[in-house]
Design a protein around this motif. Structure first.
Motif, PDB file in Angstrom:
ATOM      1  N   ILE A 179       0.853  -1.179   0.000  1.00 15.94           N
ATOM      2  CA  ILE A 179       0.000   0.000   0.000  1.00 15.94           C
ATOM      3  C   ILE A 179       0.896   1.240   0.000  1.00 15.94           C
ATOM      4  CG2 ILE A 179      -1.904  -1.183   1.160  1.00 15.94           C
ATOM      5  CD1 ILE A 179      -1.054   0.138   3.755  1.00 15.94           C
ATOM      6  N   GLN A 180       0.341   2.375  -0.416  1.00 18.18           N
ATOM      7  CA  GLN A 180       1.141   3.583  -0.611  1.00 18.18           C
ATOM      8  C   GLN A 180       1.820   4.028   0.680  1.00 18.18           C
ATOM      9  OE1 GLN A 180       1.819   4.804  -3.570  1.00 18.18           O
ATOM     10  NE2 GLN A 180       3.188   6.342  -2.670  1.00 18.18           N
ATOM     11  N   GLU A 181       1.133   3.927   1.805  1.00 23.01           N
ATOM     12  CA  GLU A 181       1.704   4.355   3.080  1.00 23.01           C
ATOM     13  C   GLU A 181       2.988   3.588   3.398  1.00 23.01           C
ATOM     14  OE1 GLU A 181       0.186   5.042   7.686  1.00 23.01           O
ATOM     15  OE2 GLU A 181      -0.610   3.353   6.539  1.00 23.01           O
ATOM     16  N   ILE A 182       3.011   2.298   3.111  1.00 19.99           N
ATOM     17  CA  ILE A 182       4.200   1.483   3.375  1.00 19.99           C
ATOM     18  C   ILE A 182       5.303   1.814   2.380  1.00 19.99           C
ATOM     19  CG2 ILE A 182       5.088  -0.864   3.574  1.00 19.99           C
ATOM     20  CD1 ILE A 182       3.129  -0.074   5.770  1.00 19.99           C
ATOM     21  N   LYS A 183       4.928   2.077   1.130  1.00 20.34           N
ATOM     22  CA  LYS A 183       5.933   2.453   0.130  1.00 20.34           C
ATOM     23  C   LYS A 183       6.669   3.713   0.552  1.00 20.34           C
ATOM     24  CE  LYS A 183       3.522   0.511  -3.911  1.00 20.34           C
ATOM     25  NZ  LYS A 183       2.818   0.852  -5.187  1.00 20.34           N
TER      26      LYS A 183
ATOM     27  N   ASP B 218      11.904  -3.002   5.109  1.00 21.37           N
ATOM     28  CA  ASP B 218      10.607  -3.350   4.554  1.00 21.37           C
ATOM     29  C   ASP B 218       9.785  -4.156   5.559  1.00 21.37           C
ATOM     30  OD1 ASP B 218      12.343  -5.537   4.256  1.00 21.37           O
ATOM     31  OD2 ASP B 218      11.073  -6.425   2.729  1.00 21.37           O
ATOM     32  N   LEU B 219       8.480  -3.908   5.561  1.00 23.25           N
ATOM     33  CA  LEU B 219       7.571  -4.601   6.467  1.00 23.25           C
ATOM     34  C   LEU B 219       7.007  -5.819   5.748  1.00 23.25           C
ATOM     35  CD1 LEU B 219       5.653  -1.582   8.043  1.00 23.25           C
ATOM     36  CD2 LEU B 219       7.792  -2.642   8.754  1.00 23.25           C
ATOM     37  N   PHE B 220       7.128  -6.971   6.395  1.00 25.19           N
ATOM     38  CA  PHE B 220       6.652  -8.204   5.772  1.00 25.19           C
ATOM     39  C   PHE B 220       6.006  -9.064   6.852  1.00 25.19           C
ATOM     40  CE2 PHE B 220       6.777 -12.351   3.772  1.00 25.19           C
ATOM     41  CZ  PHE B 220       6.523 -12.055   2.434  1.00 25.19           C
ATOM     42  N   PRO B 221       4.857  -9.655   6.569  1.00 25.10           N
ATOM     43  CA  PRO B 221       4.174 -10.455   7.591  1.00 25.10           C
ATOM     44  C   PRO B 221       4.884 -11.775   7.867  1.00 25.10           C
ATOM     45  CG  PRO B 221       3.026 -10.635   5.500  1.00 25.10           C
ATOM     46  CD  PRO B 221       4.096  -9.599   5.305  1.00 25.10           C
ATOM     47  N   GLN B 222       4.679 -12.281   9.076  1.00 23.81           N
ATOM     48  CA  GLN B 222       5.141 -13.629   9.403  1.00 23.81           C
ATOM     49  C   GLN B 222       4.119 -14.627   8.864  1.00 23.81           C
ATOM     50  OE1 GLN B 222       6.024 -14.012  13.612  1.00 23.81           O
ATOM     51  NE2 GLN B 222       6.650 -11.870  13.705  1.00 23.81           N
ATOM     52  N   ILE B 223       4.613 -15.635   8.138  1.00 24.43           N
ATOM     53  CA  ILE B 223       3.734 -16.619   7.500  1.00 24.43           C
ATOM     54  C   ILE B 223       4.012 -18.002   8.082  1.00 24.43           C
ATOM     55  CG2 ILE B 223       2.979 -17.653   5.332  1.00 24.43           C
ATOM     56  CD1 ILE B 223       2.429 -14.703   5.379  1.00 24.43           C
ATOM     57  N   THR B 224       2.971 -18.669   8.571  1.00 23.08           N
ATOM     58  CA  THR B 224       3.098 -20.074   8.978  1.00 23.08           C
ATOM     59  C   THR B 224       1.993 -20.881   8.307  1.00 23.08           C
ATOM     60  OG1 THR B 224       1.745 -19.762  10.964  1.00 23.08           O
ATOM     61  CG2 THR B 224       4.118 -19.506  11.209  1.00 23.08           C
TER      62      THR B 224
ATOM     63  N   ASP C  80      13.905  -5.778  -5.702  1.00 23.64           N
ATOM     64  CA  ASP C  80      13.157  -4.618  -6.180  1.00 23.64           C
ATOM     65  C   ASP C  80      12.320  -4.016  -5.058  1.00 23.64           C
ATOM     66  OD1 ASP C  80      12.247  -2.659  -7.860  1.00 23.64           O
ATOM     67  OD2 ASP C  80      10.770  -3.915  -8.891  1.00 23.64           O
ATOM     68  N   GLU C  81      13.016  -3.657  -3.947  1.00 25.66           N
ATOM     69  CA  GLU C  81      12.375  -3.028  -2.792  1.00 25.66           C
ATOM     70  C   GLU C  81      11.216  -3.855  -2.262  1.00 25.66           C
ATOM     71  OE1 GLU C  81      11.405   0.924  -4.089  1.00 25.66           O
ATOM     72  OE2 GLU C  81      13.450   1.637  -3.757  1.00 25.66           O
TER      73      GLU C  81
END
Length: 517
Positions: A202-206, A221-227, A245-246
């Motif tokens: 989303i633009q806010e995170i960019k 960069d913000l990335f969710p934890q996936i299980t 690429d960012e």
């Protein structure tokens, strides 16, 4: 005697788990940890800047209480009123900027205790401090309690993934707090699942994570934890991730393969929350007194010098310098120095392993305290560049994998590939003439550095045991020296490896005291 032997075993296990300076063995010495006590003292002495600012995130609050200026750092104390709640939050990604918006910090860290009290610490670049205010930027928050998934989804992994090397497109789209995650390709790599993805932020995170070299502010960069949880309730975690690429695309690497052709639950946890808070902090000149020491300690590898003691608002610190003897290329230095004041023991810390710098004690003293203070200069660990390698080839016999190192020998033993997923081996040292206390390694395959983990044993126990065995009534046999060995696990199956002995670590023992009357 039966109970005495049990006591010995328990004590030995505890002793071997830690390395302590000789000052720590003073009877009844109370260890001092963290910044809280030092900041409280600065507040009591009128040396802190009151902030008293509360920010809110949803139903949660964080209060920034005080700031303390040292000449090398800024300390900011905060509290979390609802710390006992599972979903409470605390500061995560932060920066400290001047009125021009440029970062004035050369690095930062944080402390947070179970009592809801915390401290942010910024190492300062004073040349960039301009004007009468700085601004604390809280870019993101993170969950302080037990994390629960923010989102859950389901998908079915096709049975075609049962073959090693198989791939297919799961066509799964996942909504997260940070944007939309799309699973593009699922692959089977030696019974481990990997998933290639694209991520539309989303633009806010960019805007938040956009690198800005002009201000020297970088938010990762913000990335969710996936299980993943399969039909048998077995949980698979994404233990690795690569991106490009960012962060717009990348791959997730799971620690196994879920059951195929049956529903798999995808748990998505967004640990970091965007805050974008800004808190002005008045600039205050640090209050510090200097006490000259000028002590020098010589060893085989060089001279260790302590020049001055500095009495700050929330801390005490020493400046030190190590001058290597000719022919020694010292790459890292770890001084072990502690401070004892009225039966309180404070361990000194250094930040970067430099040959010159500060040893910081998170406890302030005054000139009146000096008569009650003893500094214990225990030892210095110095890493010497080495740079020779052992080349491993599975077609050769294990006896070929050895190298002579400063009066000793390092040999590769117990070489094997475990479950086709991990290359394992031990690095054992012939201890008969060993002069070094440890060694650092790097592992490559075809010039590419590999990810690996290790467990090790060393002779630190022997040094501690000598200090204690008389008081415990133990014998020299109880304190038998343990060989130096590292057990290495390298991700993946590798037929050929290069193990570089990057540096040798030597311990120079001083066992000296500094007392100032």
């Amino acid at each position: 005697m039966k109970y005495a032997n049990k006591t010995k075993i328990l004590l030995l296990a505890v002793i071997m788990a830690v390395t302590l300076p000789f000052s720590a063995f003073a009877a009844g010495a109370e260890p001092v940890w963290g910044w809280t006590g030092g900041i409280n003292t600065a507040v009591e002495n009128g040396k802190a800047v009151e902030l008293n600012k509360i920010f809110e995130y949803g139903d949660h609050k964080i209060k920034f209480e005080n700031a303390v200026w040292e000449d090398y750092a800024l300390l900011v104390a905060f509290s979390v009123p609802d710390a006992d709640k599972e979903d409470s939050v605390m500061p995560s990604q932060i920066s400290l900027v001047n009125e021009e918006g440029k970062s004035v910090s050369q690095g930062h860290g944080s402390e947070y205790g179970g009592n809801g009290k915390g401290v942010l610490e910024f190492n300062l670049n004073r040349e960039l401090i301009k004007g009468d205010k700085l601004y604390l930027k809280i870019h993101t928050l993170r969950k302080a309690g037990r994390e629960k998934p923010d989102y859950t989804y389901t998908m079915v992994l096709d049975k075609s993934l049962s073959a090693d090397g198989a791939k297919y497109n799961p066509g799964k789209e996942i909504k997260t707090d940070y944007g939309t995650l799309k699973f593009v390709t699922a692959s089977n790599s030696r019974e481990r699942l990997s998933i290639d993805y694209t991520f539309d932020y989303i633009q806010e995170i960019k805007e938040l994570t956009k690198s800005d070299p002009d201000t020297n502010i970088f938010v990762h960069d913000l990335f969710p934890q996936i299980t993943l949880t399969d039909a048998n309730k077995k949980v698979f975690r994404a233990n690795g991730r690569s991106s490009g690429d960012e962060g717009k695309y990348g791959s997730l690497y799971f620690d196994g393969m879920p059951e195929l052709n049956k529903p798999v639950t995808i748990s998505v946890t967004c640990s970091e929350k965007v805050a974008n808070w800004s808190l002005p902090i008045p600039v205050k000149k640090a209050e510090v007194e200097t006490v000259s020491v000028n002590k020098e300690y010589k060893s085989e590898g060089g001279s260790f010098k302590i020049k001055n003691i500095y009495l700050g608002s929330a801390s005490t610190y020493l400046d030190y310098e190590f001058i290597p003897d000719k022919g020694y290329e010292v790459t890292r230095l770890e001084p072990l120095v502690s401070m004892n004041i009225r039966n309180k023991n404070v361990q000194g810390s250094t930040s970067n392993g430099d040959l010159a710098g500060k040893i910081i004690f998170k406890y302030p003293i005054t000139r009146k305290d000096l008569k009650d203070v003893t500094f214990y200069v225990d030892s210095v660990k110095r890493s010497i560049k080495y740079g020779q390698s052992i080349k491993i080839d599975f077609d050769k016999t294990p006896g070929d994998y050895k190298i002579k190192v400063d009066g000793s020998e390092i040999q590769v033993t117990n070489l094997k590939i475990k479950d086709g997923k991990t290359t394992c081996f031990d690095l054992e040292v012939n201890d008969s003439n060993r002069k070094f206390s440890d060694f650092d390694v790097g592992i490559k395959a075809d010039t590419q550095h590999l990810s690996w983990s290790s467990s090790s044993s060393s002779d630190e126990f022997e040094n501690i045991f000598d200090k204690l065995k008389e008081g415990l009534g133990l014998t020299s046999q109880d304190g038998k020296k343990s060989p130096l060995k590292k057990s290495i696990q390298v991700d993946g199956e590798h037929k050929k490896l290069e193990v570089e002995i990057e540096s040798l670590v030597y311990s120079d023992s001083y066992k000296s005291e500094i007392k100032l009357n």
